[in-house]
Design a protein around this motif. Structure first.
Motif, mmCIF file in Angstrom:
data_model
loop_
_atom_site.group_PDB
_atom_site.id
_atom_site.type_symbol
_atom_site.label_atom_id
_atom_site.label_comp_id
_atom_site.label_asym_id
_atom_site.label_seq_id
_atom_site.Cartn_x
_atom_site.Cartn_y
_atom_site.Cartn_z
ATOM 1 N N GLY A 123 0.834 -1.192 0.000
ATOM 2 C CA GLY A 123 0.000 0.000 0.000
ATOM 3 C C GLY A 123 0.865 1.237 0.000
ATOM 4 O O GLY A 123 1.837 1.321 0.746
ATOM 5 N N LEU A 124 0.526 2.178 -0.867
ATOM 6 C CA LEU A 124 1.246 3.443 -0.941
ATOM 7 C C LEU A 124 0.338 4.538 -0.396
ATOM 8 O O LEU A 124 -0.785 4.718 -0.876
ATOM 9 C CB LEU A 124 1.634 3.752 -2.389
ATOM 10 N N SER A 125 0.794 5.232 0.626
ATOM 11 C CA SER A 125 0.063 6.336 1.210
ATOM 12 C C SER A 125 -1.354 5.889 1.605
ATOM 13 O O SER A 125 -1.511 4.934 2.357
ATOM 14 C CB SER A 125 0.060 7.521 0.247
ATOM 15 N N GLN A 126 -2.402 6.554 1.085
ATOM 16 C CA GLN A 126 -3.776 6.183 1.443
ATOM 17 C C GLN A 126 -4.115 4.750 1.037
ATOM 18 O O GLN A 126 -4.989 4.118 1.637
ATOM 19 C CB GLN A 126 -4.770 7.148 0.784
ATOM 20 N N GLY A 127 -3.419 4.202 0.035
ATOM 21 C CA GLY A 127 -3.647 2.815 -0.367
ATOM 22 C C GLY A 127 -3.438 1.842 0.773
ATOM 23 O O GLY A 127 -4.019 0.756 0.806
ATOM 24 N N ASN A 128 -2.631 2.234 1.765
ATOM 25 C CA ASN A 128 -2.434 1.404 2.948
ATOM 26 C C ASN A 128 -3.727 1.211 3.728
ATOM 27 O O ASN A 128 -3.958 0.145 4.290
ATOM 28 C CB ASN A 128 -1.405 2.052 3.881
ATOM 29 N N LEU A 129 -4.520 2.260 3.776
ATOM 30 C CA LEU A 129 -5.775 2.164 4.534
ATOM 31 C C LEU A 129 -6.742 1.196 3.872
ATOM 32 O O LEU A 129 -7.453 0.450 4.556
ATOM 33 C CB LEU A 129 -6.409 3.549 4.680
ATOM 34 N N ILE A 130 -6.756 1.186 2.544
ATOM 35 C CA ILE A 130 -7.612 0.251 1.817
ATOM 36 C C ILE A 130 -7.132 -1.174 2.064
ATOM 37 O O ILE A 130 -7.924 -2.064 2.391
ATOM 38 C CB ILE A 130 -7.611 0.566 0.306
ATOM 39 N N VAL A 131 -5.833 -1.389 1.927
ATOM 40 C CA VAL A 131 -5.280 -2.739 2.112
ATOM 41 C C VAL A 131 -5.451 -3.197 3.560
ATOM 42 O O VAL A 131 -5.814 -4.344 3.823
ATOM 43 C CB VAL A 131 -3.803 -2.804 1.665
ATOM 44 N N ARG A 132 -5.206 -2.309 4.499
ATOM 45 C CA ARG A 132 -5.373 -2.687 5.910
ATOM 46 C C ARG A 132 -6.831 -3.026 6.221
ATOM 47 O O ARG A 132 -7.124 -3.997 6.924
ATOM 48 C CB ARG A 132 -4.888 -1.555 6.806
ATOM 49 N N ALA A 133 -7.757 -2.235 5.693
ATOM 50 C CA ALA A 133 -9.178 -2.546 5.895
ATOM 51 C C ALA A 133 -9.513 -3.898 5.292
ATOM 52 O O ALA A 133 -10.283 -4.671 5.870
ATOM 53 C CB ALA A 133 -10.048 -1.445 5.279
ATOM 54 N N TYR A 134 -8.940 -4.209 4.132
ATOM 55 C CA TYR A 134 -9.144 -5.518 3.508
ATOM 56 C C TYR A 134 -8.672 -6.630 4.441
ATOM 57 O O TYR A 134 -9.382 -7.615 4.667
ATOM 58 C CB TYR A 134 -8.390 -5.587 2.170
ATOM 59 N N VAL A 135 -7.475 -6.476 5.005
ATOM 60 C CA VAL A 135 -6.929 -7.504 5.903
ATOM 61 C C VAL A 135 -7.809 -7.662 7.134
ATOM 62 O O VAL A 135 -8.131 -8.776 7.551
ATOM 63 C CB VAL A 135 -5.474 -7.171 6.308
ATOM 64 N N GLU A 136 -8.236 -6.554 7.721
ATOM 65 C CA GLU A 136 -9.007 -6.601 8.959
ATOM 66 C C GLU A 136 -10.447 -7.054 8.762
ATOM 67 O O GLU A 136 -11.008 -7.723 9.621
ATOM 68 C CB GLU A 136 -8.983 -5.231 9.640
ATOM 69 N N ARG A 137 -11.051 -6.725 7.630
ATOM 70 C CA ARG A 137 -12.466 -7.010 7.434
ATOM 71 C C ARG A 137 -12.753 -8.207 6.541
ATOM 72 O O ARG A 137 -13.803 -8.837 6.685
ATOM 73 C CB ARG A 137 -13.169 -5.797 6.822
ATOM 74 N N VAL A 138 -11.882 -8.507 5.578
ATOM 75 C CA VAL A 138 -12.201 -9.499 4.555
ATOM 76 C C VAL A 138 -11.144 -10.595 4.523
ATOM 77 O O VAL A 138 -11.415 -11.742 4.826
ATOM 78 C CB VAL A 138 -12.312 -8.832 3.153
ATOM 79 N N ASN A 139 -9.990 -10.268 4.076
ATOM 80 C CA ASN A 139 -8.817 -11.137 3.952
ATOM 81 C C ASN A 139 -9.106 -12.483 3.290
ATOM 82 O O ASN A 139 -8.618 -13.528 3.712
ATOM 83 C CB ASN A 139 -8.127 -11.336 5.300
ATOM 84 N N ASP A 140 -9.906 -12.455 2.236
ATOM 85 C CA ASP A 140 -10.220 -13.661 1.475
ATOM 86 C C ASP A 140 -10.345 -13.284 0.005
ATOM 87 O O ASP A 140 -11.327 -12.649 -0.372
ATOM 88 C CB ASP A 140 -11.527 -14.283 1.975
ATOM 89 N N PRO A 141 -9.333 -13.630 -0.804
ATOM 90 C CA PRO A 141 -8.142 -14.421 -0.505
ATOM 91 C C PRO A 141 -7.194 -13.666 0.432
ATOM 92 O O PRO A 141 -7.218 -12.442 0.504
ATOM 93 C CB PRO A 141 -7.494 -14.655 -1.871
ATOM 94 N N PRO A 142 -6.349 -14.423 1.150
ATOM 95 C CA PRO A 142 -5.555 -13.834 2.227
ATOM 96 C C PRO A 142 -4.339 -13.039 1.760
ATOM 97 O O PRO A 142 -3.706 -13.360 0.759
ATOM 98 C CB PRO A 142 -5.105 -15.058 3.024
ATOM 99 N N VAL A 143 -4.028 -12.014 2.526
ATOM 100 C CA VAL A 143 -2.792 -11.260 2.353
ATOM 101 C C VAL A 143 -1.720 -11.991 3.148
ATOM 102 O O VAL A 143 -1.901 -12.274 4.331
ATOM 103 C CB VAL A 143 -2.947 -9.807 2.847
ATOM 104 N N ARG A 144 -0.627 -12.325 2.488
ATOM 105 C CA ARG A 144 0.485 -13.017 3.137
ATOM 106 C C ARG A 144 1.375 -12.006 3.851
ATOM 107 O O ARG A 144 1.763 -12.190 4.990
ATOM 108 C CB ARG A 144 1.282 -13.797 2.101
ATOM 109 N N ARG A 145 1.725 -10.946 3.157
ATOM 110 C CA ARG A 145 2.524 -9.864 3.731
ATOM 111 C C ARG A 145 1.886 -8.545 3.326
ATOM 112 O O ARG A 145 1.471 -8.380 2.202
ATOM 113 C CB ARG A 145 3.954 -9.878 3.185
ATOM 114 N N LEU A 146 1.871 -7.606 4.272
ATOM 115 C CA LEU A 146 1.412 -6.261 3.979
ATOM 116 C C LEU A 146 2.589 -5.326 4.182
ATOM 117 O O LEU A 146 3.172 -5.292 5.256
ATOM 118 C CB LEU A 146 0.265 -5.876 4.914
#
Length: 185
Positions: free
Chosen positions: A126-149
């Motif tokens: 995630g770059l800048s605000q893109g981190n918030l999108i990716v982090r929300a994905y990991v915390e709320r969805v994560n399917d398919p899973p994130v291996r490393r953020l």
């Protein structure tokens, strides 16, 4: 330059070409002190780091299709030919500024799930605000899973002000009005 060395170090680690001590020495440089979160192997994620795909999510006002974002993805595949890398076309341009974060997250989920090469998990950058999108994905969805953020200049601990840019200087006062609040997570 140093942040690029740390990012390259993450990919070397993923490819089994850099040990953790070397990565720790890169990360100990004070010039590199941006928050980074590395997640353990997710359920269903590939056991082989060499073939784990990489997803890049752009920041506010940017576009996954712009030459800079595309260059990031191409650099990964050029350096590591077995890796699939993609800069997602999610909430591009003004949508990343005006669209509620929940809608941006829904677009991210749809884009990830529509790509069969990401079905068994992926590394996310995630770059800048893109981190918030990716982090929300990991915390709320994560399917398919994130291996490393990997968080590059992400506002993981909040923001102090809007970017110093004429466009944002016109828009930021609107965000301060509860009635017109456009950002929710």
């Amino acid at each position: 330059m140093m942040a690029a060395a740390l990012l390259l170090g993450m990919f070397k680690l993923a490819a089994g070409r850099l040990d953790l001590e070397k990565l720790a020495s890169l990360a100990s440089d004070p010039a590199l002190h941006a928050p980074t979160l590395v997640l353990p192997l997710g359920v269903g994620a590939s056991d082989s780091p060499d073939d784990t795909p990489v997803v890049f999510m752009h920041g506010m006002g940017d576009d996954g299709g712009n030459p800079g974002m595309q260059s990031l993805a191409k650099t990964v595949t050029a350096r590591y030919p077995r890796k699939y890398a993609v800069a997602l076309r999610v909430a591009d341009g003004m949508a990343s500024i005006l669209e509620p974060m929940d809608r941006q997250l829904a677009e991210f989920v749809a884009a990830v799930r529509a790509d069969p090469r990401l079905a068994h998990g992926f590394d996310a950058v995630g770059l800048s605000q893109g981190n918030l999108i990716v982090r929300a994905y990991v915390e709320r969805v994560n399917d398919p899973p994130v291996r490393r953020l990997v968080s590059v200049c992400g506002p993981q601990e909040g923001i102090g002000t809007c970017p110093n840019n004429p466009v944002y200087e016109l828009i930021c006062p609107l965000w301060k009005l509860d009635k017109l609040s456009l950002i929710h997570i």
